[in-house]
Enzyme design. Structure first.
Site, mmCIF file in Angstrom:
data_model
loop_
_atom_site.group_PDB
_atom_site.id
_atom_site.type_symbol
_atom_site.label_atom_id
_atom_site.label_comp_id
_atom_site.label_asym_id
_atom_site.label_seq_id
_atom_site.Cartn_x
_atom_site.Cartn_y
_atom_site.Cartn_z
ATOM 1 N N LYS A 107 0.820 -1.208 0.000
ATOM 2 C CA LYS A 107 0.000 0.000 0.000
ATOM 3 C C LYS A 107 0.863 1.271 0.000
ATOM 4 C CE LYS A 107 -4.066 -2.066 2.175
ATOM 5 N NZ LYS A 107 -3.603 -3.463 2.411
HETATM 6 C C1 LIG Z 1 -4.378 -4.514 1.864
HETATM 7 C C2 LIG Z 1 -3.755 -5.862 1.827
HETATM 8 C C3 LIG Z 1 -4.263 -6.913 1.015
HETATM 9 C C4 LIG Z 1 -5.523 -6.761 0.197
HETATM 10 O O1 LIG Z 1 -5.394 -5.858 -0.861
HETATM 11 P P1 LIG Z 1 -6.685 -5.291 -1.590
HETATM 12 O O2 LIG Z 1 -6.204 -4.249 -2.508
HETATM 13 O O3 LIG Z 1 -7.543 -4.713 -0.494
HETATM 14 O O4 LIG Z 1 -7.359 -6.433 -2.266
HETATM 15 C C5 LIG Z 1 -3.575 -8.103 0.985
HETATM 16 N N1 LIG Z 1 -2.478 -8.309 1.743
HETATM 17 C C6 LIG Z 1 -1.969 -7.343 2.542
HETATM 18 C C7 LIG Z 1 -0.775 -7.651 3.360
HETATM 19 C C8 LIG Z 1 -2.589 -6.094 2.621
HETATM 20 O O5 LIG Z 1 -2.090 -5.163 3.439
#
Ligand SMILES: *Cc1c(COP(=O)(O)O)cnc(C)c1O
Length: 447
Positions: A107
């Protein structure tokens, strides 16, 4: 570029409005009117380009009409100060490691990109208004989002971030990643659960008096500027595999999914011409998307707590974007749309026992340490890959972020990377808050 709402009842927006507002007036998600294909020469040359150069080409194709060339280049290069390697785990299965950013979460790229793009637009606005009005970002977090957003926005002038998190419900490692920063980041420790934090943020956006007092915006994952930059990862993965001599038309991309923002960015990449054969959405026990693939019915439900908690989502926001994309903005019937989606994307769903078993099996057979989220992706490939295909799964988090769980399952004592340790040395600072909106409002009115 013009952006329309997936609900079809809001006026079109330009990029600036789509980024500043996040959600359209009719609560729909913004979609670009057109997704341009990248030229064939770009794909031919991609394997010789750096991650940063690939990303700039993709960003320019998508945002180029709305952001100055120099600013966009600066923005992309500033966002991508780290690598996203593909690591061979076993024959024909690669991990795409998305966790080498500042908070070791995928993210990071969207959070930083959005912070810089918002800053770009505010500067333009400030020149016109000749005013100095700080923009306040409110974000509710159960852990990972808060740290990525706080670090992405850290030190970006003109923007103040309030991170709301549930007291005692986030891991110590996660907590220190947004409570120790200071500067333009304020952590608010809410005496409640994650849903209370989210409710406080929603009430704040709806409160007229508060919105007159201060300029509020969100950094939610439905924001165009937050989800789209994740496409950079997929272009880079294809380029690196091509450099290793793989046929790009054989690549199967498997994405552990929760809110479906990450896989949605990969699908946008596919629309831009990225040659990926097919996709797998790997889920934990939260299986609404999996069920949709099987039945054509989408039935959101309350989320279930699992080992892979960043994927504990019972009503993924970006599903609306995927439906809109493959229904060609509602011009196809639900059956045709379902057909289009299932011909490109398959699904998988795993229980906590299966996740733990997969982590142990992979560690024993290959020595690779999976985190619980990546484990869903790895297993879906092991079970779903056909002869001749090359599988890539996203390893979405560094296993040390879930150290207690990973060590308990594998019997290891995995090392905490220096970057995480540095956060843990900082001084925790947070504002204690009840879950009553009146208290939160009174606090913001004094800022
Ligand atoms: C946010 C996250 C996900 C999921 O991603 P999305 O874009 O919400 O589908 C998967 N794994 C980790 C470690 C995350 O932080």
């Amino acid at each position: 570029m013009k952006y329309y709402s997936t609900n079809g009842k809001a006026p079109q927006a330009n990029l600036e409005k789509a980024v500043v507002k996040g959600l359209a007036e009719d609560r729909g998600l913004y979609m670009p009117e057109e997704i341009y294909k990248l030229p064939k020469e770009f794909f031919d040359d991609m394997k010789d380009l750096s991650f940063q150069d690939i990303a700039y080409n993709v960003a320019s194709n998508f945002f180029g009409e709305d952001v100055d060339e120099d600013a966009l280049q600066d923005l992309v290069f500033d966002t991508l100060s780290f690598d996203c390697p593909v690591v061979k785990v076993e024959d024909n299965i690669y991990a795409l490691e998305l966790f080498h950013g500042p908070t070791l979460a995928f993210k990071d790229v969207g959070a930083r990109f959005m912070a810089r793009l918002l800053q770009y637009f505010i500067r333009g606005e400030r020149k016109e208004e000749k005013g100095e009005r700080t923009v306040n970002v409110l974000v509710a977090t159960s852990g990972d989002t808060g740290s990525a957003v706080a670090n992405g926005f850290l030190g970006v002038d003109g923007i103040h971030v309030y991170v709301l998190y549930p007291k005692g419900k986030v891991s110590p490692i996660q907590e220190c990643q947004f409570t120790t920063l200071g500067k333009n980041i304020t952590a608010i420790e809410v005496d409640g659960v994650f849903d209370d934090c989210q409710a406080l943020v929603k009430s704040a956006f709806m409160d007229e008096e508060l919105n007159r007092h201060m300029k509020l915006t969100s950094a939610n994952s439905i924001n165009v500027a937050r989800f789209l930059p994740q496409a950079f990862y997929y272009f880079n993965a294809v380029a690196r595999l091509a450099a290793l001599g793989h046929q790009t038309s054989d690549i199967v991309m498997c994405v552990p999914s929760g809110n479906f923002g990450n896989i949605c960015s990969a699908l946008f990449g596919h629309e831009m011409g990225l040659p990926i054969k097919r996709f797998i959405a790997a889920n934990n026990a939260n299986d609404v998307f999996y069920k949709y693939l099987q039945t054509g019915q989408y039935e959101p439900k309350a989320s279930i707590q699992t080992l892979a908690n960043a994927m504990d989502v019972g009503d993924p926001s970006n599903f609306a974007r995927i439906l809109n994309l493959y229904s060609k903005n509602n011009t196809l019937s639900p059956e045709e749309t379902h057909q289009a989606i299932t011909s490109l994307i398959s699904g998988a769903t795993y229980s906590d026992e299966q996740i733990a078993e997969t982590m142990r099996q992979c560690y024993a057979d290959t020595g690779y340490v999976l985190d619980p989220h990546g484990a869903c992706g790895y297993r879906a490939l092991k079970e779903g890959l056909k002869p001749g295909e090359v599988g890539v799964f996203c390893e979405t988090a560094h296993p040390a972020k879930f150290k207690e769980k990973v060590d308990a399952i594998l019997g290891t004592d995995i090392e905490i990377p220096e970057r995480l340790q540095a956060f843990m040395k900082g001084q925790k600072q947070s504002v204690a808050m009840s879950k009553d909106f009146s208290d939160f409002k009174a606090y913001l009115m004094q800022q």
